[in-house]
Write a protein that holds these residues in place. Structure first.
Motif, short mmCIF file in Angstrom:
data_model
loop_
_atom_site.label_atom_id
_atom_site.label_comp_id
_atom_site.label_asym_id
_atom_site.label_seq_id
_atom_site.Cartn_x
_atom_site.Cartn_y
_atom_site.Cartn_z
N GLU A 1 0.83 -1.20 0.00
CA GLU A 1 0.00 0.00 0.00
C GLU A 1 0.87 1.26 0.00
O GLU A 1 0.62 2.21 -0.74
CB GLU A 1 -0.93 -0.01 1.22
N GLU A 2 1.90 1.26 0.80
CA GLU A 2 2.78 2.43 0.89
C GLU A 2 3.52 2.66 -0.42
O GLU A 2 3.61 3.79 -0.92
CB GLU A 2 3.78 2.24 2.04
N LEU A 3 4.04 1.58 -1.01
CA LEU A 3 4.77 1.73 -2.27
C LEU A 3 3.84 2.16 -3.39
O LEU A 3 4.17 3.05 -4.18
CB LEU A 3 5.46 0.43 -2.65
N PHE A 4 2.67 1.54 -3.46
CA PHE A 4 1.74 1.85 -4.55
C PHE A 4 1.27 3.30 -4.49
O PHE A 4 1.05 3.94 -5.52
CB PHE A 4 0.54 0.89 -4.53
N GLU A 5 1.10 3.83 -3.29
CA GLU A 5 0.72 5.24 -3.19
C GLU A 5 1.80 6.12 -3.80
O GLU A 5 1.50 7.04 -4.58
CB GLU A 5 0.48 5.62 -1.74
N GLU A 6 3.06 5.87 -3.43
CA GLU A 6 4.14 6.72 -3.95
C GLU A 6 4.32 6.54 -5.45
O GLU A 6 4.58 7.51 -6.17
CB GLU A 6 5.45 6.40 -3.21
N TRP A 7 4.17 5.33 -5.94
CA TRP A 7 4.28 5.07 -7.37
C TRP A 7 3.15 5.77 -8.12
O TRP A 7 3.36 6.38 -9.17
CB TRP A 7 4.27 3.56 -7.61
N THR A 8 1.94 5.69 -7.58
CA THR A 8 0.79 6.37 -8.21
C THR A 8 1.00 7.87 -8.22
O THR A 8 0.75 8.55 -9.23
CB THR A 8 -0.50 6.03 -7.44
N TRP A 9 1.46 8.41 -7.10
CA TRP A 9 1.69 9.86 -7.04
C TRP A 9 2.79 10.29 -8.01
O TRP A 9 2.74 11.39 -8.55
CB TRP A 9 2.04 10.26 -5.60
N ALA A 10 3.77 9.42 -8.23
CA ALA A 10 4.82 9.73 -9.22
C ALA A 10 4.21 9.81 -10.62
O ALA A 10 4.56 10.68 -11.41
CB ALA A 10 5.92 8.68 -9.17
N GLN A 11 3.29 8.90 -10.93
CA GLN A 11 2.63 8.93 -12.23
C GLN A 11 1.82 10.21 -12.42
O GLN A 11 1.75 10.76 -13.52
CB GLN A 11 1.71 7.72 -12.37
N LEU A 12 1.21 10.67 -11.34
CA LEU A 12 0.39 11.88 -11.40
C LEU A 12 1.21 13.16 -11.33
O LEU A 12 0.66 14.25 -11.47
CB LEU A 12 -0.63 11.87 -10.24
N GLY A 13 2.51 13.02 -11.11
CA GLY A 13 3.37 14.19 -11.04
C GLY A 13 3.34 14.91 -9.71
O GLY A 13 3.82 16.03 -9.59
N ILE A 14 2.76 14.28 -8.69
CA ILE A 14 2.74 14.88 -7.35
C ILE A 14 4.16 14.96 -6.80
O ILE A 14 4.51 15.87 -6.07
CB ILE A 14 1.81 14.08 -6.42
N HIS A 15 4.98 13.98 -7.17
CA HIS A 15 6.42 14.07 -6.88
C HIS A 15 7.15 13.45 -8.06
O HIS A 15 6.55 12.81 -8.93
CB HIS A 15 6.78 13.39 -5.56
N GLN A 16 8.47 13.63 -8.11
CA GLN A 16 9.29 13.09 -9.20
C GLN A 16 10.41 12.21 -8.64
O GLN A 16 11.52 12.17 -9.17
CB GLN A 16 9.87 14.23 -10.04
#
Length: 209
Positions: A126-141
């Motif tokens: 869950e923790e990894l998928f959130e960060e990976w999803t946010w990377a796709q959305l450009g919330i972080h790089q």
């Protein structure tokens, strides 16, 4: 070529801290614990601060203890309600006690330049998928990676490939998830990571009605 090399060097220098997601249990095979220890030692040797969930048990504790013993810096973030349930580590370089899981994940993300998942359970994924999803959305790089010990993540990797095959994810986003069996290899790839254009800004993504 010079500009590309300069960008790579700039990214490499920026990698000062890495967030580790992993199990609060050691797993059945000693290889998992051995890898957690090796990961902590390698990150300490590289001068990379470890950010993690703040527990002292399981793979979490093994990573932290190994890094500390090797002279590394380890920062834990744990909700108050889990301090006793996850047995909060009291020997860290720094321990942040927060009120909620959302605060925990937010702080871990803010303190980290990249994210690595070792074997673990639902919370790890869950923790990894959130960060990976946010990377796709450009919330972080920031880069996201899997340390694929004993091919533990093979079913997950197959599922990601299925997402691409069935049209629910483009290849560029699948390739954002960096997969290696050694943390040193992950760090090398993290250092030169270049994110693709964020989701919904790509010209090859069809508009939805």
């Amino acid at each position: 070529m010079q500009n590309h090399n300069a960008m790579q060097n700039q990214n490499a220098k920026a990698l000062k801290s890495v967030c580790i997601f992993c199990g609060s249990s050691p797993g059945r095979d000693p290889t998992y614990l051995e890898t957690a220890v090796a990961t902590g030692q390698a990150l300490a040797k590289a001068g990379v601060t470890i950010v993690y969930g703040g527990g002292k048990v399981g793979l979490m504790g093994a990573v932290a203890d190994a890094a500390l013993a090797a002279g590394g810096r380890v920062v834990g973030v744990i909700p108050r309600a889990l301090v006793e349930r996850e047995i909060g580590h009291t020997g860290l370089s720094q321990l942040h006690i927060v009120e909620t899981m959302h605060e925990r994940k937010t702080m871990m993300a803010e303190l980290s330049d990249g994210f690595i998942a070792l074997p673990g359970g639902a919370g790890t994924l869950e923790e990894l998928f959130e960060e990976w999803t946010w990377a796709q959305l450009g919330i972080h790089q920031k880069p996201c990676g899997l340390l694929n010990v004993k091919d533990y993540f093979a079913p997950l990797i197959a599922m990601v490939e299925r997402m691409v095959a069935e049209g629910f994810m483009i290849t560029a986003y699948a390739e954002m998830l960096i997969i290696e069996t050694k943390v040193e290899a992950l760090l090398r790839r993290f250092a030169t990571y270049q994110p693709p254009p964020r989701k919904w800004l790509r010209t090859d993504v069809a508009a939805k009605p």
